[in-house]
Design a protein around this motif. Structure first.
Motif, PDB file in Angstrom:
ATOM      1  N   PRO A 197     -64.213 -32.482 -27.984  1.00  0.00           N
ATOM      2  CA  PRO A 197     -65.289 -31.469 -28.001  1.00  0.00           C
ATOM      3  C   PRO A 197     -66.627 -32.146 -28.251  1.00  0.00           C
ATOM      4  CG  PRO A 197     -63.473 -30.847 -29.445  1.00  0.00           C
ATOM      5  CD  PRO A 197     -63.199 -32.240 -29.005  1.00  0.00           C
ATOM      6  N   SER A 198     -67.681 -31.624 -27.634  1.00  0.00           N
ATOM      7  CA  SER A 198     -68.952 -32.322 -27.712  1.00  0.00           C
ATOM      8  C   SER A 198     -69.477 -32.418 -29.141  1.00  0.00           C
ATOM      9  CB  SER A 198     -69.973 -31.639 -26.800  1.00  0.00           C
ATOM     10  OG  SER A 198     -69.915 -30.238 -26.989  1.00  0.00           O
ATOM     11  N   ALA A 247     -76.160 -31.457 -22.274  1.00  0.00           N
ATOM     12  CA  ALA A 247     -77.440 -31.891 -22.846  1.00  0.00           C
ATOM     13  C   ALA A 247     -78.064 -30.774 -23.693  1.00  0.00           C
ATOM     14  CB  ALA A 247     -78.401 -32.315 -21.741  1.00  0.00           C
ATOM     15  N   ALA A 248     -77.762 -29.507 -23.363  1.00  0.00           N
ATOM     16  CA  ALA A 248     -78.317 -28.391 -24.146  1.00  0.00           C
ATOM     17  C   ALA A 248     -77.788 -28.427 -25.578  1.00  0.00           C
ATOM     18  CB  ALA A 248     -77.960 -27.070 -23.479  1.00  0.00           C
ATOM     19  N   ILE A 249     -76.530 -28.852 -25.709  1.00  0.00           N
ATOM     20  CA  ILE A 249     -75.938 -28.902 -27.049  1.00  0.00           C
ATOM     21  C   ILE A 249     -76.550 -30.021 -27.883  1.00  0.00           C
ATOM     22  CG2 ILE A 249     -73.748 -29.125 -28.296  1.00  0.00           C
ATOM     23  CD1 ILE A 249     -72.370 -28.095 -25.770  1.00  0.00           C
ATOM     24  N   GLY A 279     -81.981 -26.927 -25.202  1.00  0.00           N
ATOM     25  CA  GLY A 279     -81.068 -26.408 -26.216  1.00  0.00           C
ATOM     26  C   GLY A 279     -81.845 -25.931 -27.444  1.00  0.00           C
ATOM     27  N   ALA A 280     -83.026 -26.505 -27.661  1.00  0.00           N
ATOM     28  CA  ALA A 280     -83.808 -26.176 -28.867  1.00  0.00           C
ATOM     29  C   ALA A 280     -84.113 -24.684 -28.991  1.00  0.00           C
ATOM     30  CB  ALA A 280     -85.087 -27.022 -28.898  1.00  0.00           C
ATOM     31  N   PRO A 281     -84.709 -24.050 -27.950  1.00  0.00           N
ATOM     32  CA  PRO A 281     -84.953 -22.597 -28.080  1.00  0.00           C
ATOM     33  C   PRO A 281     -83.654 -21.815 -28.221  1.00  0.00           C
ATOM     34  CG  PRO A 281     -85.409 -23.357 -25.838  1.00  0.00           C
ATOM     35  CD  PRO A 281     -85.239 -24.579 -26.676  1.00  0.00           C
ATOM     36  N   ILE A 282     -82.597 -22.259 -27.547  1.00  0.00           N
ATOM     37  CA  ILE A 282     -81.331 -21.520 -27.648  1.00  0.00           C
ATOM     38  C   ILE A 282     -80.852 -21.485 -29.092  1.00  0.00           C
ATOM     39  CG2 ILE A 282     -78.919 -21.422 -26.929  1.00  0.00           C
ATOM     40  CD1 ILE A 282     -79.694 -22.690 -24.303  1.00  0.00           C
TER      41      ILE A 282
END
Ligand SMILES: Nc1ncnc2c1ncn2[C@@H]1O[C@H](COP(=O)(O)OP(=O)(O)O)[C@@H](O)[C@H]1O
Ligand SMILES: [Mg+2]
Lengths: 372, 221
Positions: free
Chosen positions: B67-68, B161-163, B173-176
């Motif tokens: 898992p990432s 990369a979002a994670i 990923g930051a705003p998420i």
């Protein structure tokens, strides 16, 4: 001696004895056919010559030198190689494919291009039209031609060809065989030619090496293979219709009638009738002013018009001086024609081949067989 | 949805900043992943390396299943122990390279192994050395399959990369994640939609790249 095999043996790692103590010699400029049923070791024998398959016993000499002592890539660049699956590179143009070995040998680009153009013309393809095409844009016959051209790329003295005309329709195959034989008359390469087709072997070979289960059974001229089979296996392999196969040994130019009365298309029908009466025949070949073949005219049709061209039968069924009688015969049988015009490449009339001539030749070859 | 739009109109420079960060991370990761994957992929196709190939592909497969979050954690530990910066750009890029390996490696390996034996025999029979065979025959013929692996890898990398924002690498990923923490729906949507749009754009770009690098003769079939 260009190629010499001396007790050559191949045992594959799994223990298969594919080739057993095979010895033969091929003179410079000769076309040697390796013939035999599937699995008899033809391909293995051929690939040992350019060392694609390592030899496990005996020696192969190329131009007097032990082939295992040569640099294998150098060796291969000097031995043209054409295979049944053709193996044209799909990502390269026709010109680049033909230029493969020249490029490996470091020829400059301009020279490679010039050579590719030459070779395309040699194998009967318009260089301007085809040189920049990709293999996927060619027909099967065209691919085979390019395959042969590529094998001739750097003008190697030796050619290896493994069923090079195998994967194409019979009519194209016959044409490619004829063309190749004609080319060979000029280029005089030393050739090892693999086939399992006895007709092809008899037609193409100066010598034929007939193999069985890895052994060389008979190494001889095609005529001797037909008429002096060494043993029962050869006799069986040659088959019962030996006389018909013998027709493969005779070319049209050896038997055709070359002096024949003709008439021009725009002559009067009356003139044609006079000529027929003079010669005591009931048909004439029609040509144009340049001596190019146009068709036939028969006595019965002469009354139907004033000029020959109005009453003649045009025809496109022709043979060349190099057609073998066997193929001429099957052309006659399939077209129903009793006479075939013999024409040059530019359709100029050179003679005529009649059914009678073929019958006479057939009688002669059958007698030759009985007298052996 | 409307909230996300309003935020975008009010702070376009913020979104641009995240997008650029995101792009930069994946660009660096993909570049290194391609070079590494193709080189290793080619290397393990060599003669007598079948065993090594099996091992390498197996390892790459196992890496994919980690898992990432766990992988980021492991990388942080590892980097700290060798005295490198354990958060931000470096661990993110390393993780992405690792995730991109399997599709690139596997496709490169399969493509080269899968080249028609008749092609190889023709090349050898004409006197090509092993290296010439690779460069002039095997690689060009393998390009379409390698490209498919590459695109696969890129999609995976953009998503993961979002994670990476979790370990301080920034990007979309930051705003998420900020939205998740503060129950700000607009930020979550803004980040998520942007990642998707970015993936589509990059894929369109790769389409073009594929057209450039595929040998002419292989396209028309
Ligand atoms: N790589 C190989 N390993 C083991 N046996 C082989 C191999 N290649 C060919 N053979 C065997 O060697 C024999 C001769 O094969 P081959 O030379 O291809 O015959 P041909 O070309 O006359 O059909 C066959 O029995 C074939 O099965
Ligand atoms: Mg064979």
């Amino acid at each position: 001696m260009m190629i010499k095999l001396d007790l050559v043996t191949k045992v594959y790692p799994d223990g298969t004895e594919a080739v057993k103590e095979v010895s033969f010699e091929v003179e410079a400029g000769e076309l040697c056919v390796l013939l035999g049923p599937s699995g008899c070791g033809k391909t293995t024998t051929m690939k040992m010559i350019n060392r694609l398959i390592p030899i496990t016993g005996g020696k192969i000499y190329i131009n007097g030198g032990d082939s295992t002592k040569m640099n294998e890539n150098e060796l291969r660049r000097n031995i043209g190689y054409a295979i049944q699956d053709i193996g044209l590179f799909p990502h390269m143009t026709v010109g680049q494919n033909i230029g493969t070995v020249p490029s490996l040998k470091g020829w400059p680009k301009a020279e490679r291009n010039k050579r590719a153009e030459e070779l395309l013309e040699l194998v009967g393809m318009n260089s301007g039209e085809f040189i920049d095409k990709y293999p996927s844009e060619l027909s099967g016959g065209q691919c085979q031609r390019v395959g042969v051209a590529r094998a001739l790329g750097a003008d190697p003295p030796i050619l290896l060809m493994d069923e090079p005309f195998g994967a194409i329709d019979p009519i194209t195959r016959v044409r490619l065989q004829d063309e190749f034989l004609k080319i060979q008359q000029d280029i005089k390469k030393t050739i090892i030619f693999v086939t399992h087709d006895i007709y092809e072997a008899i037609k193409m070979g100066d010598k034929v090496a007939l193999m069985k289960e890895g052994q060389l059974v008979q190494y001889d001229t095609p005529a001797n293979l037909l008429y002096r089979p060494k043993n029962e296996f050869v006799e069986d392999f040659v088959g019962a219709d030996r006389a018909l196969k013998g027709l493969q040994l005779i070319r049209v130019k050896e038997v055709m009638t070359s002096s024949l009365p003709t008439v021009k298309a725009d002559e009067k029908a009356e003139a044609a009738r006079e000529r027929m009466e003079q010669e005591g025949i009931d048909w004439l070949v029609v040509v144009n002013d340049d001596g190019k073949f146009l068709g036939w005219v028969g006595k019965a049709e002469l009354g139907k018009g004033e000029l020959v061209k109005e009453v003649m039968n045009s025809s496109a069924i022709t043979v060349t001086v190099n057609t073998v009688l066997n193929e001429a015969l099957s052309l006659m049988l399939s077209s129903g024609a009793n006479n075939l015009p013999v024409v040059s490449k530019d359709n100029r009339l050179q003679g005529v081949l009649s059914f009678d001539i073929i019958r006479k030749a057939l009688t002669e070859v059958s007698q030759r067989r009985q007298s052996e | 949805m409307l909230g996300a739009w309003e935020y975008l109109v009010k702070h376009p420079e913020k979104l641009a900043g995240w997008a650029l960060e995101h792009l930069w991370i994946i660009l660096v990761a993909i570049t290194i992943a391609i070079i590494l994957g193709v080189i290793v992929g080619i290397y393990i196709t060599g003669r007598g390396k079948e065993h090594m190939a099996d091992t390498v592909l197996y390892l790459a497969e196992i890496m994919m299943t980690v898992p990432s979050l766990a992988l980021f954690g492991l990388l942080m530990l590892l980097l700290t122990s060798v005295g490198l910066k354990a958060i931000g750009f470096l661990p993110a890029v390393i993780a992405l390279i690792i995730y991109g390996q399997l599709p690139i490696l596997r496709n490169t390996y399969m493509a080269i192994r899968g080249v028609d034996p008749a092609m190889i025999e023709a090349g050898k029979g004409m006197g090509m050395t092993e290296r010439q065979l690779l460069v002039k025959v095997k690689l060009p013929l393998a390009v379409p399959v390698i490209m498919a692996g590459l695109r696969n890898a890129i999609v995976i990398i953009i998503g993961i990369a979002a994670i990476a924002a979790l370990i301080g690498a920034g990007g979309l990923g930051a705003p998420i994640f900020r939205g998740l923490r503060n129950a700000r729906m607009d930020l979550i949507i803004l980040g998520g939609v942007s990642v998707s749009i970015l993936a589509l754009l990059v894929d369109a770009f790769m389409n073009q790249v594929e057209r450039w690098v595929t040998p002419e003769g292989l396209k028309r079939r």
